[in-house]
Design an enzyme around this catalytic site. Structure first.
Site, PDB file in Angstrom:
ATOM      1  N   LYS A 116       7.522   1.326 -15.348  1.00 24.80           N
ATOM      2  CA  LYS A 116       7.336   0.458 -14.175  1.00 24.80           C
ATOM      3  C   LYS A 116       8.278  -0.742 -14.155  1.00 24.80           C
ATOM      4  O   LYS A 116       8.738  -1.146 -13.073  1.00 24.80           O
ATOM      5  CB  LYS A 116       5.874  -0.008 -14.087  1.00 24.80           C
ATOM      6  CG  LYS A 116       4.851   1.130 -14.052  1.00 24.80           C
ATOM      7  CD  LYS A 116       5.068   2.103 -12.915  1.00 24.80           C
ATOM      8  CE  LYS A 116       4.233   3.356 -13.122  1.00 24.80           C
ATOM      9  NZ  LYS A 116       4.588   4.449 -12.212  1.00 24.80           N
ATOM     10  N   ILE A 203      -1.522 -10.887  -6.683  1.00 29.79           N
ATOM     11  CA  ILE A 203      -1.739 -10.961  -5.235  1.00 29.79           C
ATOM     12  C   ILE A 203      -3.228 -10.722  -4.992  1.00 29.79           C
ATOM     13  O   ILE A 203      -3.728  -9.645  -5.302  1.00 29.79           O
ATOM     14  CB  ILE A 203      -0.921  -9.884  -4.482  1.00 29.79           C
ATOM     15  CG1 ILE A 203       0.553  -9.879  -4.935  1.00 29.79           C
ATOM     16  CG2 ILE A 203      -1.052 -10.048  -2.966  1.00 29.79           C
ATOM     17  CD1 ILE A 203       1.398 -10.997  -4.429  1.00 29.79           C
ATOM     18  N   LYS A 237      -8.816   6.748  -4.551  1.00 32.48           N
ATOM     19  CA  LYS A 237      -8.840   6.586  -3.098  1.00 32.48           C
ATOM     20  C   LYS A 237     -10.003   7.378  -2.514  1.00 32.48           C
ATOM     21  O   LYS A 237     -10.299   8.490  -2.969  1.00 32.48           O
ATOM     22  CB  LYS A 237      -7.519   7.087  -2.496  1.00 32.48           C
ATOM     23  CG  LYS A 237      -6.336   6.212  -2.914  1.00 32.48           C
ATOM     24  CD  LYS A 237      -5.005   6.815  -2.572  1.00 32.48           C
ATOM     25  CE  LYS A 237      -3.889   5.950  -3.155  1.00 32.48           C
ATOM     26  NZ  LYS A 237      -2.595   6.666  -3.185  1.00 32.48           N
ATOM     27  N   GLU A 275       4.886   2.997  -2.667  1.00 39.22           N
ATOM     28  CA  GLU A 275       3.648   2.219  -2.515  1.00 39.22           C
ATOM     29  C   GLU A 275       3.960   0.733  -2.449  1.00 39.22           C
ATOM     30  O   GLU A 275       4.749   0.232  -3.257  1.00 39.22           O
ATOM     31  CB  GLU A 275       2.728   2.427  -3.728  1.00 39.22           C
ATOM     32  CG  GLU A 275       2.180   3.815  -3.887  1.00 39.22           C
ATOM     33  CD  GLU A 275       1.193   3.897  -5.062  1.00 39.22           C
ATOM     34  OE1 GLU A 275       0.607   4.967  -5.217  1.00 39.22           O
ATOM     35  OE2 GLU A 275       1.012   2.912  -5.803  1.00 39.22           O
ATOM     36  N   ARG A 292       5.887  12.846  -6.102  1.00 41.99           N
ATOM     37  CA  ARG A 292       5.142  14.099  -5.903  1.00 41.99           C
ATOM     38  C   ARG A 292       4.603  14.154  -4.469  1.00 41.99           C
ATOM     39  O   ARG A 292       4.639  13.155  -3.759  1.00 41.99           O
ATOM     40  CB  ARG A 292       3.936  14.126  -6.864  1.00 41.99           C
ATOM     41  CG  ARG A 292       2.999  12.950  -6.612  1.00 41.99           C
ATOM     42  CD  ARG A 292       1.679  13.034  -7.322  1.00 41.99           C
ATOM     43  NE  ARG A 292       0.762  12.004  -6.855  1.00 41.99           N
ATOM     44  CZ  ARG A 292       0.735  10.751  -7.285  1.00 41.99           C
ATOM     45  NH1 ARG A 292       1.575  10.349  -8.220  1.00 41.99           N
ATOM     46  NH2 ARG A 292      -0.131   9.884  -6.776  1.00 41.99           N
TER      47      ARG A 292
HETATM   48  C1  MV4 Z   1      -1.327  -5.659  -8.468  1.00 40.29           C
HETATM   49  C2  MV4 Z   1      -2.391  -6.261  -7.769  1.00 40.29           C
HETATM   50  C3  MV4 Z   1      -2.262  -7.594  -7.445  1.00 40.29           C
HETATM   51  N1  MV4 Z   1      -1.157  -8.287  -7.801  1.00 40.29           N
HETATM   52  N2  MV4 Z   1      -0.236  -6.378  -8.784  1.00 40.29           N
HETATM   53  C4  MV4 Z   1      -3.421  -1.378  -9.074  1.00 40.29           C
HETATM   54  C5  MV4 Z   1      -2.785  -0.063  -9.281  1.00 40.29           C
HETATM   55  C6  MV4 Z   1      -1.406  -0.331  -9.732  1.00 40.29           C
HETATM   56  N3  MV4 Z   1      -0.505   0.549  -9.050  1.00 40.29           N
HETATM   57  C7  MV4 Z   1      -1.140  -1.754  -9.384  1.00 40.29           C
HETATM   58  N4  MV4 Z   1      -2.377  -2.321  -8.930  1.00 40.29           N
HETATM   59  C8  MV4 Z   1      -2.446  -3.607  -8.523  1.00 40.29           C
HETATM   60  N5  MV4 Z   1      -1.355  -4.363  -8.808  1.00 40.29           N
HETATM   61  C9  MV4 Z   1      -0.187  -7.667  -8.463  1.00 40.29           C
HETATM   62  N6  MV4 Z   1       0.895  -8.383  -8.808  1.00 40.29           N
HETATM   63  C10 MV4 Z   1      -3.511  -5.497  -7.462  1.00 40.29           C
HETATM   64  C11 MV4 Z   1      -3.551  -4.170  -7.843  1.00 40.29           C
HETATM   65  C12 MV4 Z   1      -4.757  -3.466  -7.494  1.00 40.29           C
HETATM   66  C13 MV4 Z   1      -4.768  -2.463  -6.535  1.00 40.29           C
HETATM   67  C14 MV4 Z   1      -3.625  -2.040  -5.900  1.00 40.29           C
HETATM   68  C15 MV4 Z   1      -3.662  -1.053  -4.961  1.00 40.29           C
HETATM   69  C16 MV4 Z   1      -4.861  -0.466  -4.630  1.00 40.29           C
HETATM   70  C17 MV4 Z   1      -6.020  -0.845  -5.249  1.00 40.29           C
HETATM   71  C18 MV4 Z   1      -5.996  -1.836  -6.217  1.00 40.29           C
HETATM   72  C19 MV4 Z   1      -7.173  -2.215  -6.834  1.00 40.29           C
HETATM   73  C20 MV4 Z   1      -7.140  -3.194  -7.787  1.00 40.29           C
HETATM   74  C21 MV4 Z   1      -5.934  -3.813  -8.127  1.00 40.29           C
END
Ligand code: MV4
Length: 444
Positions: A116, A203, A237, A275, A292
């Protein structure tokens, strides 16, 4: 074009790929574990090969068993579906070495996007907006402290080998940083054999909005608009829709442009997803790139009238894409129907479906591998089906979904149908007023 495709997957996605192959005149090979011998993919594929016992490690995740099945059946390509080996660098490479076209990303792209911090560095260099944070991996606790002071709390620590919500810690204040640093590193080392950690500004209450993209072997790329996946629970999801109720034409242009930059930055060939997190000010940030086909690709297909699996196969076979972007003409919603009990904290509920009636009618699509008498195995994920509606407007789509859920009968096991029925009546959901925090407070 390919003559014969082996589908290295099971369940609804295996069936989904077989259907498109049939329409394209391509022969299919299903692979299956012993518990899946009576499954629809096995029944509808031209050939089927048993690749091992129920436990995934010895069947759907066994690279030697799948390659052997492809060799004995003379398949010239492998479609990996989602999950299992779909983003496995080694599998993509072994396919290459055996002269079998892997319908997905190259080993290099998988490894670049799978790390990442590396993916993020690539995106920053390409001019894709990213969340402010550390410059690559953090060196030590002192580096973490310095970075957090600069970007200000709250911050989030993320394992570079993580993703999909694994290996993350939110840190609200400096006194909690040291223990979060130690535990994130230990967890990452244990889970991914890689303790590389990076930091971002956290965030709060973002939306998860992703852009479907496609790229070909000749450097053409386009986007196919967004999907809103904010209704999630523990990074699973539950509902996806397109267009996003939070989207504007102007934001779609900017996010689409950023997603195309991401696609071109890695010379991506195939269909994929970029995303983004979108904050309350409609500022958006790159999060991950999925190389994918995704579970929720269906809703994009419905609103732009496009078969994404067909597109994936054509691109893998070397066809050109036009490079024109695609915009939603309709509204589509997908409910994931799982064998889980929403009244018992979504506890898995595998077992035999004793009675079954599928909804139908105008604007309804049901992607599933199940039927009356089918047994949901505890060995695999608990998705029973994807119920998809398409209508002129969001309001109509919600009405249609309610109608379809009401017709859907599944007896013998608990399902998430009652959850979806309640969600479709929820005032905030109906108003399009939701973020990734929605399920934390949804009363069921
Ligand atoms: C974050 C975030 C807030 N701030 N990064 C969750 C999955 C992974 N792909 C990254 N994720 C997050 N990263 C920052 N800087 C909040 C999440 C996150 C989230 C993101 C997408 C969909 C659902 C989520 C549920 C909890 C936290």
């Amino acid at each position: 074009m390919f003559k014969k495709i082996l589908i290295a997957n099971r369940g609804e996605i295996a069936l989904r790929v077989i259907r498109t192959c049939k329409e394209m005149g391509i022969k299919t090979v299903a692979v299956y574990s012993t518990v899946d011998k009576d499954s629809l993919p096995v029944r509808f594929a031209d050939e089927a090969v048993c690749i091992g016992p129920a436990v995934s490690k010895e069947s759907y995740l066994s690279i030697p068993n799948i390659i052997a099945a492809a060799e004995i059946t003379n398949a010239d390509a492998i479609h990996p579906g989602y999950g299992f080996l779909s983003e496995n660098e080694k599998f993509s490479r072994v396919c290459q070495e055996h002269d079998i076209k892997f319908i997905g990303a190259t080993p290099e792209q998988i490894s670049r996007m799978g790390d990442k911090a590396n993916a993020k560095a690539t995106m920053i260099a390409a001019g894709v907006p990213c969340i402010p944070g550390s410059d690559g991996l953090l060196k030590d606790l002192a580096d973490a402290k310095k970075t957090a002071t600069k970007i200000k709390y709250p911050v989030i620590l993320k394992a570079t080998a993580g993703g999909g919500g694994k290996g993350m810690r939110i840190v609200w204040k400096e006194e909690d940083l040291e223990s979060a640093w130690d535990s994130t590193r230990a967890e990452a080392a244990a889970a991914f054999a890689n303790d590389g950690i990076y930091m971002e500004k956290f965030i709060e209450e973002p939306r998860h909005i992703e852009i479907q993209i496609a790229g070909d072997q000749y450097g053409n790329a386009c986007h196919l608009s967004e999907r809103d996946c904010s209704i999630q629970r523990r990074h699973q999801k539950l509902v996806e829709e397109t267009p996003s109720p939070f989207m504007t034409d102007e934001l779609r242009e900017r996010m689409g442009e950023a997603a195309i930059k991401a696609t071109k930055a890695v010379n991506y060939e195939g269909v994929g997803t970029v995303e983004f997190l979108v904050d309350k000010n409609r500022d958006f940030y790159f999060m991950e790139m999925n190389t994918r086909i995704q579970v929720e690709h269906t809703i994009t297909e419905e609103v732009i009238n496009y078969d994404l699996i067909k597109e994936q196969i054509k691109i893998a076979a070397g066809e050109k894409i036009s490079g024109e972007n695609h915009y939603p003409k309709l509204h589509s919603i997908q409910c994931r129907i799982n064998a889980e009990d929403p009244y018992k904290d979504f506890r898995p509920s595998p077992g035999k479906i004793t009675s079954y009636h599928a909804p139908g009618g105008h604007g309804i699509r049901l992607d599933t591998h199940v039927y009356a008498g089918y047994t949901i195995s505890p060995n695999y994920d608990s998705m029973i089906s994807k119920l998809i509606v398409v209508a002129q407007t969001r309001e109509e789509a919600i009405k249609k979904m309610k109608r379809a859920l009401g017709e859907y009968v599944i007896e013998g096991i608990a399902t998430t149908i009652p959850f979806h029925q309640k969600l479709m009546e929820d005032e905030q959901f109906i108003a399009g007023n939701f973020t990734t925090k929605f399920m934390d407070t949804f009363e069921f």
